[in-house]
Design a protein around this motif. Structure first.
Motif, PDB file in Angstrom:
ATOM      1  N   PHE A 190       5.326   9.950  -6.521  1.00 20.07           N
ATOM      2  CA  PHE A 190       6.682  10.505  -6.588  1.00 20.07           C
ATOM      3  C   PHE A 190       7.656   9.683  -7.427  1.00 20.07           C
ATOM      4  O   PHE A 190       8.801  10.080  -7.596  1.00 20.07           O
ATOM      5  CB  PHE A 190       7.259  10.657  -5.172  1.00 20.07           C
ATOM      6  N   GLY A 191       7.224   8.545  -7.921  1.00 18.36           N
ATOM      7  CA  GLY A 191       8.123   7.681  -8.681  1.00 18.36           C
ATOM      8  C   GLY A 191       9.182   7.022  -7.813  1.00 18.36           C
ATOM      9  O   GLY A 191      10.224   6.617  -8.304  1.00 18.36           O
ATOM     10  N   MET A 221       0.823  -1.211   0.000  1.00 19.73           N
ATOM     11  CA  MET A 221       0.000   0.000   0.000  1.00 19.73           C
ATOM     12  C   MET A 221       0.857   1.261   0.000  1.00 19.73           C
ATOM     13  O   MET A 221       0.640   2.175  -0.808  1.00 19.73           O
ATOM     14  CB  MET A 221      -0.932   0.005   1.215  1.00 19.73           C
ATOM     15  N   VAL A 222       1.842   1.294   0.888  1.00 16.93           N
ATOM     16  CA  VAL A 222       2.691   2.485   0.991  1.00 16.93           C
ATOM     17  C   VAL A 222       3.556   2.614  -0.264  1.00 16.93           C
ATOM     18  O   VAL A 222       3.709   3.707  -0.823  1.00 16.93           O
ATOM     19  CB  VAL A 222       3.550   2.438   2.271  1.00 16.93           C
ATOM     20  N   GLY A 223       4.117   1.498  -0.721  1.00 12.44           N
ATOM     21  CA  GLY A 223       4.958   1.525  -1.916  1.00 12.44           C
ATOM     22  C   GLY A 223       4.205   2.007  -3.145  1.00 12.44           C
ATOM     23  O   GLY A 223       4.720   2.802  -3.935  1.00 12.44           O
ATOM     24  N   ARG A 224       2.980   1.538  -3.309  1.00 11.31           N
ATOM     25  CA  ARG A 224       2.158   1.951  -4.456  1.00 11.31           C
ATOM     26  C   ARG A 224       1.878   3.450  -4.406  1.00 11.31           C
ATOM     27  O   ARG A 224       1.963   4.156  -5.409  1.00 11.31           O
ATOM     28  CB  ARG A 224       0.862   1.148  -4.459  1.00 11.31           C
ATOM     29  N   LEU A 282      16.371   7.457   1.373  1.00 14.42           N
ATOM     30  CA  LEU A 282      16.410   8.917   1.512  1.00 14.42           C
ATOM     31  C   LEU A 282      16.197   9.328   2.965  1.00 14.42           C
ATOM     32  O   LEU A 282      16.885  10.221   3.475  1.00 14.42           O
ATOM     33  CB  LEU A 282      15.356   9.574   0.620  1.00 14.42           C
ATOM     34  N   GLU A 283      15.266   8.670   3.632  1.00 15.21           N
ATOM     35  CA  GLU A 283      14.991   8.981   5.031  1.00 15.21           C
ATOM     36  C   GLU A 283      16.217   8.687   5.900  1.00 15.21           C
ATOM     37  O   GLU A 283      16.593   9.496   6.748  1.00 15.21           O
ATOM     38  CB  GLU A 283      13.782   8.183   5.500  1.00 15.21           C
ATOM     39  N   ALA A 284      16.847   7.549   5.677  1.00 22.83           N
ATOM     40  CA  ALA A 284      18.046   7.190   6.446  1.00 22.83           C
ATOM     41  C   ALA A 284      19.174   8.183   6.204  1.00 22.83           C
ATOM     42  O   ALA A 284      19.877   8.588   7.136  1.00 22.83           O
ATOM     43  CB  ALA A 284      18.500   5.772   6.090  1.00 22.83           C
ATOM     44  N   LEU A 285      19.341   8.600   4.966  1.00 25.16           N
ATOM     45  CA  LEU A 285      20.407   9.558   4.641  1.00 25.16           C
ATOM     46  C   LEU A 285      20.104  10.932   5.233  1.00 25.16           C
ATOM     47  O   LEU A 285      21.016  11.634   5.682  1.00 25.16           O
ATOM     48  CB  LEU A 285      20.598   9.644   3.130  1.00 25.16           C
ATOM     49  N   ALA A 286      18.841  11.326   5.248  1.00 24.56           N
ATOM     50  CA  ALA A 286      18.472  12.617   5.827  1.00 24.56           C
ATOM     51  C   ALA A 286      18.726  12.637   7.331  1.00 24.56           C
ATOM     52  O   ALA A 286      19.028  13.686   7.903  1.00 24.56           O
ATOM     53  CB  ALA A 286      17.013  12.931   5.535  1.00 24.56           C
ATOM     54  N   GLU A 287      18.606  11.483   7.970  1.00 20.26           N
ATOM     55  CA  GLU A 287      18.792  11.388   9.419  1.00 20.26           C
ATOM     56  C   GLU A 287      20.226  11.050   9.813  1.00 20.26           C
ATOM     57  O   GLU A 287      20.523  10.971  11.013  1.00 20.26           O
ATOM     58  CB  GLU A 287      17.847  10.321   9.987  1.00 20.26           C
ATOM     59  N   GLU A 302       8.386  16.346   0.486  1.00 22.97           N
ATOM     60  CA  GLU A 302       7.089  16.219  -0.182  1.00 22.97           C
ATOM     61  C   GLU A 302       6.480  14.838   0.049  1.00 22.97           C
ATOM     62  O   GLU A 302       5.262  14.698   0.168  1.00 22.97           O
ATOM     63  CB  GLU A 302       7.243  16.462  -1.682  1.00 22.97           C
ATOM     64  N   ALA A 303       7.333  13.820   0.089  1.00 18.39           N
ATOM     65  CA  ALA A 303       6.849  12.441   0.200  1.00 18.39           C
ATOM     66  C   ALA A 303       6.470  12.055   1.629  1.00 18.39           C
ATOM     67  O   ALA A 303       5.606  11.190   1.822  1.00 18.39           O
ATOM     68  CB  ALA A 303       7.911  11.479  -0.338  1.00 18.39           C
ATOM     69  N   MET A 304       7.083  12.688   2.619  1.00 18.36           N
ATOM     70  CA  MET A 304       6.834  12.301   4.020  1.00 18.36           C
ATOM     71  C   MET A 304       5.365  12.341   4.417  1.00 18.36           C
ATOM     72  O   MET A 304       4.872  11.388   5.028  1.00 18.36           O
ATOM     73  CB  MET A 304       7.655  13.159   4.974  1.00 18.36           C
ATOM     74  N   PRO A 305       4.626  13.408   4.117  1.00 17.39           N
ATOM     75  CA  PRO A 305       3.210  13.414   4.500  1.00 17.39           C
ATOM     76  C   PRO A 305       2.404  12.308   3.810  1.00 17.39           C
ATOM     77  O   PRO A 305       1.521  11.709   4.418  1.00 17.39           O
ATOM     78  CB  PRO A 305       2.712  14.800   4.074  1.00 17.39           C
ATOM     79  N   VAL A 306       2.719  12.024   2.566  1.00 15.00           N
ATOM     80  CA  VAL A 306       2.023  10.963   1.835  1.00 15.00           C
ATOM     81  C   VAL A 306       2.356   9.607   2.455  1.00 15.00           C
ATOM     82  O   VAL A 306       1.465   8.775   2.660  1.00 15.00           O
ATOM     83  CB  VAL A 306       2.399  10.994   0.334  1.00 15.00           C
ATOM     84  N   TYR A 307       3.615   9.405   2.785  1.00 13.04           N
ATOM     85  CA  TYR A 307       4.043   8.174   3.463  1.00 13.04           C
ATOM     86  C   TYR A 307       3.279   8.010   4.772  1.00 13.04           C
ATOM     87  O   TYR A 307       2.697   6.956   5.045  1.00 13.04           O
ATOM     88  CB  TYR A 307       5.548   8.236   3.710  1.00 13.04           C
ATOM     89  N   SER A 308       3.260   9.054   5.583  1.00 13.84           N
ATOM     90  CA  SER A 308       2.619   9.003   6.888  1.00 13.84           C
ATOM     91  C   SER A 308       1.111   8.773   6.774  1.00 13.84           C
ATOM     92  O   SER A 308       0.536   7.963   7.518  1.00 13.84           O
ATOM     93  CB  SER A 308       2.905  10.301   7.642  1.00 13.84           C
TER      94      SER A 308
END
Length: 148
Positions: A40-41, A31-34, A50-55, A117-123
């Motif tokens: 966002f592709g 679901m999250v991957g789709r 990306l999340e790991a690198l940002a942190e 941009e992707a974080m809110p959609v992920y959450s």
């Protein structure tokens, strides 16, 4: 030298718990991957990288092996993942100035913007997945234990 495996076998309860957890993980990941792919592709693994690198602490980013361990990939798979993200200008690879043997990956400004941009959609999608799967009689108890 390999250690001998335990002679103990998983109980029916342990096998059932594992099967539920595996089913839950597969459904949430799909679901999250789709959602991330459609909007966002990005694959879920790319988002996680990306999340790991940002942190990552410090300006050097993460050593490739640490990134591989963090996102659950082997060395060659994480190299391909980073190459894809690099082509999109979302990350860059650098030699560490203190340890020239180590290749590090850092998130770029474009990568930070994409992640933002992707974080809110992920959450939101993750919350929707928990809500949806929490209504499934087979998974309700598991969802209540891990998510609430």
């Amino acid at each position: 030298m390999k250690r001998a495996m335990s002679e103990r076998h998983a109980s029916d309860q342990e096998q059932g718990a594992w099967n539920q957890l595996a089913m839950f993980h597969a459904r949430v990941s799909a679901m999250v991957g789709r959602s991330l792919q459609d909007r966002f592709g990005l694959s879920l693994t790319e988002y996680s990288a990306l999340e790991a690198l940002a942190e990552a602490p410090g300006a050097d980013g993460l050593r490739m092996q640490v990134l591989a361990d963090t996102v659950g990939l082997n060395q060659s798979s994480v190299s391909r993942l980073v190459a894809r993200l690099e082509r999109e200008d979302l990350v860059e690879r650098n030699l560490n100035q203190r340890d020239r043997r180590g290749v590090f990956t850092t998130i770029t400004q474009a990568g930070r913007e994409m992640l933002g941009e992707a974080m809110p959609v992920y959450s939101q999608t993750l919350a929707a997945a928990f809500d949806r799967l929490g209504a499934d009689p087979e998974l309700r108890e598991l969802v209540e234990r891990i998510g609430r």
